[in-house]
Design a protein around this motif. Structure first.
Motif, PDB file in Angstrom:
ATOM      1  N   TRP A  16       0.909  -1.186   0.004  1.00 47.83           N
ATOM      2  CA  TRP A  16      -0.034   0.016   0.253  1.00 47.83           C
ATOM      3  C   TRP A  16       0.873   1.039   0.018  1.00 47.83           C
ATOM      4  CZ3 TRP A  16      -4.927   0.413  -1.029  1.00 47.83           C
ATOM      5  CH2 TRP A  16      -5.794  -0.959  -0.887  1.00 47.83           C
TER       6      TRP A  16
ATOM      7  N   TYR B 198       1.113   4.265  -2.532  1.00 46.53           N
ATOM      8  CA  TYR B 198       0.901   5.477  -1.945  1.00 46.53           C
ATOM      9  C   TYR B 198       2.150   6.654  -2.497  1.00 46.53           C
ATOM     10  CZ  TYR B 198       0.902   9.352   1.274  1.00 46.53           C
ATOM     11  OH  TYR B 198       0.853  10.880   1.565  1.00 46.53           O
TER      12      TYR B 198
ATOM     13  N   ARG C 237      -0.788   7.534 -10.322  1.00 45.91           N
ATOM     14  CA  ARG C 237      -0.899   7.377  -8.849  1.00 45.91           C
ATOM     15  C   ARG C 237      -2.257   7.496  -8.609  1.00 45.91           C
ATOM     16  NH1 ARG C 237      -0.223  11.673  -4.187  1.00 45.91           N
ATOM     17  NH2 ARG C 237       0.532  10.291  -2.577  1.00 45.91           N
TER      18      ARG C 237
ATOM     19  N   TRP D   7      -6.909   7.023  -4.464  1.00 52.85           N
ATOM     20  CA  TRP D   7      -7.011   7.122  -3.116  1.00 52.85           C
ATOM     21  C   TRP D   7      -5.830   7.801  -2.143  1.00 52.85           C
ATOM     22  CZ3 TRP D   7      -3.187   4.734  -0.272  1.00 52.85           C
ATOM     23  CH2 TRP D   7      -2.336   3.500  -1.092  1.00 52.85           C
ATOM     24  N   ALA D   8      -4.671   7.657  -2.998  1.00 51.10           N
ATOM     25  CA  ALA D   8      -3.470   8.175  -2.498  1.00 51.10           C
ATOM     26  C   ALA D   8      -3.616   9.611  -2.445  1.00 51.10           C
ATOM     27  CB  ALA D   8      -2.250   8.031  -3.640  1.00 51.10           C
TER      28      ALA D   8
ATOM     29  N   ALA E  78      -5.530  10.001   0.568  1.00 52.49           N
ATOM     30  CA  ALA E  78      -4.554   9.688   1.929  1.00 52.49           C
ATOM     31  C   ALA E  78      -3.631  10.870   2.343  1.00 52.49           C
ATOM     32  CB  ALA E  78      -3.669   8.381   1.523  1.00 52.49           C
ATOM     33  N   ASP E  79      -3.259  11.778   1.268  1.00 54.13           N
ATOM     34  CA  ASP E  79      -2.459  12.884   1.425  1.00 54.13           C
ATOM     35  C   ASP E  79      -3.083  13.978   2.382  1.00 54.13           C
ATOM     36  OD1 ASP E  79      -0.266  12.367  -0.057  1.00 54.13           O
ATOM     37  OD2 ASP E  79      -1.051  13.343  -2.085  1.00 54.13           O
TER      38      ASP E  79
ATOM     39  N   ASN F 230       2.958  16.185   1.553  1.00 50.59           N
ATOM     40  CA  ASN F 230       3.450  15.063   1.900  1.00 50.59           C
ATOM     41  C   ASN F 230       4.272  14.591   2.912  1.00 50.59           C
ATOM     42  OD1 ASN F 230       5.095  12.246   1.144  1.00 50.59           O
ATOM     43  ND2 ASN F 230       3.222  12.227  -0.041  1.00 50.59           N
TER      44      ASN F 230
ATOM     45  N   LEU G  99      -4.583   3.607   7.339  1.00 53.12           N
ATOM     46  CA  LEU G  99      -3.354   4.635   6.964  1.00 53.12           C
ATOM     47  C   LEU G  99      -2.178   4.433   8.138  1.00 53.12           C
ATOM     48  CD1 LEU G  99      -4.760   7.654   5.716  1.00 53.12           C
ATOM     49  CD2 LEU G  99      -3.765   6.056   4.520  1.00 53.12           C
TER      50      LEU G  99
END
Ligand SMILES: [Zn+2]
Ligand SMILES: [Zn+2]
Ligand SMILES: [Zn+2]
Length: 321
Positions: free
Chosen positions: A2, A6, A13, A16-17, A20-21, A42, A62
Motif C-alpha cells: 500500500w 501511495y 498515482r 485514494w493516494a 490519503a495525502d 506529503n 493509514l
C-alpha cells in the motif's frame, strides 16, 4: 505494498493516494499545529509528521501503512538525484532543508508566495528567483526594486496580482538557500558530468556497467526499503568529474558468486572475478562474516554483490566496464 502505491508519484498515482495525502495532513500531532495546512503536501517529502498514535483520528488502514513503512525502513535514500526530481520536491518544509526553513513559512512575504503565486515546489521557487541571477540584455534586465518593469516582473504582476515581485523573488531565493547542495537544483550535480548511458547489453549475458550516481525518474524513485535506521543519509553532493569515453577500451570481466549450503547455518559464500587467463587481477574472494558493524548473511546473492563491488575497484575509474 500500500505504501509503495501511495508513494507512486506521477501520472498513475491512484486516486485514494490523494485522499490519503489529505487525511495524513489533517491528522497530525499537536506539535505540528503551527505548520499551515495549505503547505502540508506529503509527510515523506516534508519535515512535518503525521499521527501514528492509535488514539488519534488517523484511519486504521493509514496507521498500518505508516507503521509498515517504519518497520521496513522506507525512506529517501540515494547518492544523487536528477534535477527533475529535485525540482519536483515541495519547497515548504522541505525534508532536507535547514530547519530554519520552518520559520520562513509564516510571514507576509511567504503569504504572498503561498496564496498569490501558489508556490509549491523547489522548481517554482527556482524559476521565480531566476531573474535575480540571470544576466540578460540591458533592456530585459531585472532591477532590484518592486517598481521594476522588466518582462519577468510585469508577467508576475499580471499572473499573480503580486505587488512586490522583487521582494517575492528574494524570499524564493531565501527558501532555496536553506537547501543543502545535494537538494539544490542550482548547485553543481553529478548529473552534470554523466554522459548519456545506453544500457544496450553486449553478447551472451554481457552487460555494460552503469557508472552513474544519479537517480533519474520521478519522486517515487527517491525511496528505498530496508534502509539502516542508524545510518543517516549524507546530504553533501558527491561530484565525480569522470566521464568514461564511449565504449573504447571496454574492459570485459566475468563475475560470479556462489554459496555452499545456501540457506543453512553452515552456509559459506564466495565470489570469483575473471579478466583473462593469467591476468593478475583475477580474484577469488571469501565473503567476510562482518562488514563495518553489520553481520553479513552468507548467501549466493551477497557473494554476487561482493564480486560486483570489488570489480570496479580493480580497474581505473575511467575504464568502461
Ligand atoms: Zn505580495
Ligand atoms: Zn524585474
Ligand atoms: Zn509576490
Amino acid at each position: 505494498m500500500w505504501l509503495k502505491r501511495y508513494l507512486a508519484f506521477g501520472p498513475n498515482r491512484p486516486l485514494w493516494a490523494f485522499l490519503a495525502d489529505a487525511l495524513l495532513a489533517n491528522n497530525t500531532p499537536a506539535s505540528e499545529n503551527n505548520v499551515p495546512k495549505d503547505i502540508r503536501a506529503n509527510c515523506y517529502l516534508q519535515s512535518w509528521t503525521t499521527s501514528t498514535s492509535p488514539r488519534s483520528s488517523q484511519p486504521t488502514d493509514l496507521l498500518k501503512m505508516i507503521k509498515t513503512g517504519q518497520k521496513y525502513g522506507v525512506r529517501i535514500q540515494g547518492l544523487a538525484f536528477d534535477r527533475d526530481i529535485l525540482r519536483d520536491m515541495p519547497i515548504w518544509h522541505h525534508i532536507f532543508a535547514d530547519p530554519k526553513i520552518r520559520r520562513l513559512t509564516n510571514s507576509s512575504a511567504s503569504n504572498c508566495l503561498r496564496f498569490k503565486h501558489n508556490l509549491q515546489t523547489v522548481g517554482e521557487a527556482e524559476d521565480l528567483a531566476a531573474p535575480l541571477i540571470r544576466v540578460n540584455e540591458a533592456q530585459l534586465q531585472h532591477r532590484s526594486n518592486n517598481q521594476c518593469e522588466c518582462r519577468d516582473c510585469i508577467e508576475i504582476q499580471e499572473i499573480t496580482d503580486c505587488e512586490h515581485p522583487h521582494h517575492c523573488m528574494l524570499r524564493a531565493q531565501e527558501l532555496l538557500d536553506t537547501l543543502p547542495p545535494k537538494w539544490d537544483p542550482r548547485a553543481e550535480q553529478p548529473a552534470d558530468y554523466e554522459s548519456s548511458f545506453t544500457s544496450s547489453s553486449g553478447l551472451q549475458g554481457e552487460d555494460i556497467f552503469d557508472y552513474r550516481l544519479t537517480t533519474a525518474g520521478n519522486l517515487s524513485d527517491l525511496f528505498r526499503v530496508f534502509t539502516d535506521k542508524d545510518h543517516n543519509p549524507i546530504n553533501e553532493t558527491f561530484v565525480r568529474r569522470v566521464q568514461p569515453e564511449g565504449n573504447e577500451g571496454l574492459v570485459t570481466v566475468a563475475t560470479d558468486g556462489s554459496c555452499i549450503d545456501n540457506g543453512q547455518d553452515t552456509a559459506k559464500a564466495g565470489a570469483g572475478i575473471y579478466f583473462a587467463k593469467d591476468d593478475p587481477r583475477n580474484k577469488s574472494l571469501k565473503l567476510p562474516k562482518m562488514a563495518g558493524g553489520t553481520k553479513l548473511t552468507q548467501s549466493n546473492q551477497a557473494a554476487e554483490l561482493l564480486a560486483v563491488k570489488v570489480t570496479p575497484e580493480l580497474v581505473p575509474v575511467t575504464a568502461p566496464l
